[in-house]
Design an enzyme around this catalytic site. Structure first.
Site, PDB file in Angstrom:
ATOM      1  N   GLU A   1     -37.585   4.758   5.510  1.00  0.00           N
ATOM      2  CA  GLU A   1     -38.045   3.475   5.292  1.00  0.00           C
ATOM      3  C   GLU A   1     -39.096   3.362   6.479  1.00  0.00           C
ATOM      4  O   GLU A   1     -40.140   2.653   6.119  1.00  0.00           O
ATOM      5  CB  GLU A   1     -36.818   2.435   5.535  1.00  0.00           C
ATOM      6  CG  GLU A   1     -35.828   2.305   4.556  1.00  0.00           C
ATOM      7  CD  GLU A   1     -36.527   1.952   3.202  1.00  0.00           C
ATOM      8  OE1 GLU A   1     -37.302   0.985   3.091  1.00  0.00           O
ATOM      9  OE2 GLU A   1     -36.048   2.439   2.118  1.00  0.00           O
TER      10      GLU A   1
ATOM     11  N   HIS B   1     -45.746   1.005   0.476  1.00  0.00           N
ATOM     12  CA  HIS B   1     -44.366   1.569   1.064  1.00  0.00           C
ATOM     13  C   HIS B   1     -43.573   2.215  -0.209  1.00  0.00           C
ATOM     14  O   HIS B   1     -43.220   3.295   0.132  1.00  0.00           O
ATOM     15  CB  HIS B   1     -43.706   0.028   1.534  1.00  0.00           C
ATOM     16  CG  HIS B   1     -42.052   0.378   1.852  1.00  0.00           C
ATOM     17  ND1 HIS B   1     -41.453   0.894   3.088  1.00  0.00           N
ATOM     18  CD2 HIS B   1     -41.159   0.481   1.050  1.00  0.00           C
ATOM     19  CE1 HIS B   1     -40.458   1.143   2.968  1.00  0.00           C
ATOM     20  NE2 HIS B   1     -40.054   0.738   2.015  1.00  0.00           N
ATOM     21  N   GLU B   2     -43.286   1.605  -1.404  1.00  0.00           N
ATOM     22  CA  GLU B   2     -42.637   2.180  -2.331  1.00  0.00           C
ATOM     23  C   GLU B   2     -43.261   3.417  -2.743  1.00  0.00           C
ATOM     24  O   GLU B   2     -42.570   4.477  -3.218  1.00  0.00           O
ATOM     25  CB  GLU B   2     -42.403   1.115  -3.539  1.00  0.00           C
ATOM     26  CG  GLU B   2     -41.676  -0.198  -3.133  1.00  0.00           C
ATOM     27  CD  GLU B   2     -40.119   0.031  -2.457  1.00  0.00           C
ATOM     28  OE1 GLU B   2     -39.620   1.181  -2.542  1.00  0.00           O
ATOM     29  OE2 GLU B   2     -39.845  -0.795  -1.709  1.00  0.00           O
TER      30      GLU B   2
ATOM     31  N   HIS C   1     -42.556   6.143  -0.469  1.00  0.00           N
ATOM     32  CA  HIS C   1     -41.382   6.983  -0.722  1.00  0.00           C
ATOM     33  C   HIS C   1     -41.551   8.283  -1.564  1.00  0.00           C
ATOM     34  O   HIS C   1     -40.954   9.440  -1.519  1.00  0.00           O
ATOM     35  CB  HIS C   1     -40.386   6.066  -1.218  1.00  0.00           C
ATOM     36  CG  HIS C   1     -39.601   5.004  -0.548  1.00  0.00           C
ATOM     37  ND1 HIS C   1     -38.804   5.853   0.703  1.00  0.00           N
ATOM     38  CD2 HIS C   1     -39.581   3.601  -0.279  1.00  0.00           C
ATOM     39  CE1 HIS C   1     -38.349   4.816   1.341  1.00  0.00           C
ATOM     40  NE2 HIS C   1     -38.633   3.245   0.928  1.00  0.00           N
TER      41      HIS C   1
END
Length: 265
Positions: free
Chosen positions: A188, A126-127, A130
């Site tokens: 997100e 997920h990070e 980004h």
């Protein structure tokens, strides 16, 4: 040509030149060079290393590095070939991050909630998502453009008055709730789906991403209403991940059948 027309034309030109697409095909708004955003990320990361203790546990660092390495190994060439740095911070925050400039930070507190390699991979994926989607650039660009438009509108709105001040204070709040926060929630959700794809390709069980957010809910998440939060609610994330699960799960199951799933812990 008056000031209002010139300003409108200039703003239109900026908007047209700043449009790009994220890895999921979503149209996005970026104004700043990636090199500048990367430099900001590296500076912030170096400052953190000076201010926050770094874990002394070799086993913890090895596990986290292994998860990160497998995620990095499946990135597009542009990102896979970079010199990524991974640091485990000795702090009880239930959090992790990836910064432009190819920096990944994981707090030891996260490992109390992300209890296996696949749950940690969901967070790291997920990070990193980004970074791949240039969300840092988009967020800074959106805030910069919003503040400039409001400031310009104030200048063009005539004489000072209590009514004018109240209107523009309201517009500022409206921009925050109506533009900046929804953009952040979109980031997100997009990072969740990019991370789901990355973790599956890296050999981690994507179903554990749902379990992770169930753990987050059990540990006590934010009580801020979703409309006023920069993050979707845990239930929204779980629903979105479940809807996006079939493709990544098929990828993971194929790797399992070939004996190529991850084995970091």
């Amino acid at each position: 040509m008056n000031k209002r027309i010139v300003t409108t034309l200039l703003a239109s030109a900026i908007l047209m030149s700043a449009c790009s697409s994220s890895p999921t095909g979503r149209k996005q708004f970026v104004l700043l060079p990636d090199a500048q955003i990367n430099e900001m990320g590296v500076t912030s990361f170096n400052e953190m290393k000076q201010e926050v203790p770094i874990s002394s546990s070799d086993a913890t660092k090895s596990n986290v590095q292994c998860v990160a390495d497998r995620i990095i190994a499946v990135l597009p060439d542009k990102y896979r070939q970079q010199d990524w740095e991974v640091v485990v911070f000795d702090d009880q925050q239930v959090n992790a991050f990836a910064l432009p400039g190819y920096k990944i930070g994981v707090y030891t507190g996260l490992l109390n909630v992300a209890t296996n390699q696949s749950q940690l991979a969901a967070v790291v994926g997920h990070e990193v998502g980004h970074v791949l989607a240039r969300h840092g650039n988009e967020r800074v660009s959106t805030q910069l453009a919003t503040s400039q438009v409001l400031a310009l509108g104030y200048e063009l709105a005539g004489e000072e008055s209590a009514t004018k001040t109240a209107i523009f204070q309201g517009l500022g709040i409206g921009a925050q709730v109506g533009v900046i926060l929804p953009f952040s929630r979109a980031h997100e959700t997009e990072a969740d789906l990019i991370g789901l794809d990355l973790m599956a390709k890296a050999g981690f069980d994507p179903q554990q991403s749902v379990t992770l957010w169930q753990n987050m809910s059990a540990a006590g998440g934010s009580s801020t209403p979703e409309m006023l939060s920069t993050h979707p609610s845990n239930s929204t994330r779980i629903d979105d991940l479940s809807k996006g699960m079939p493709g990544p799960l098929a990828v993971y199951n194929k790797l399992v059948s070939e004996g190529r799933q991850a084995n970091c812990y």
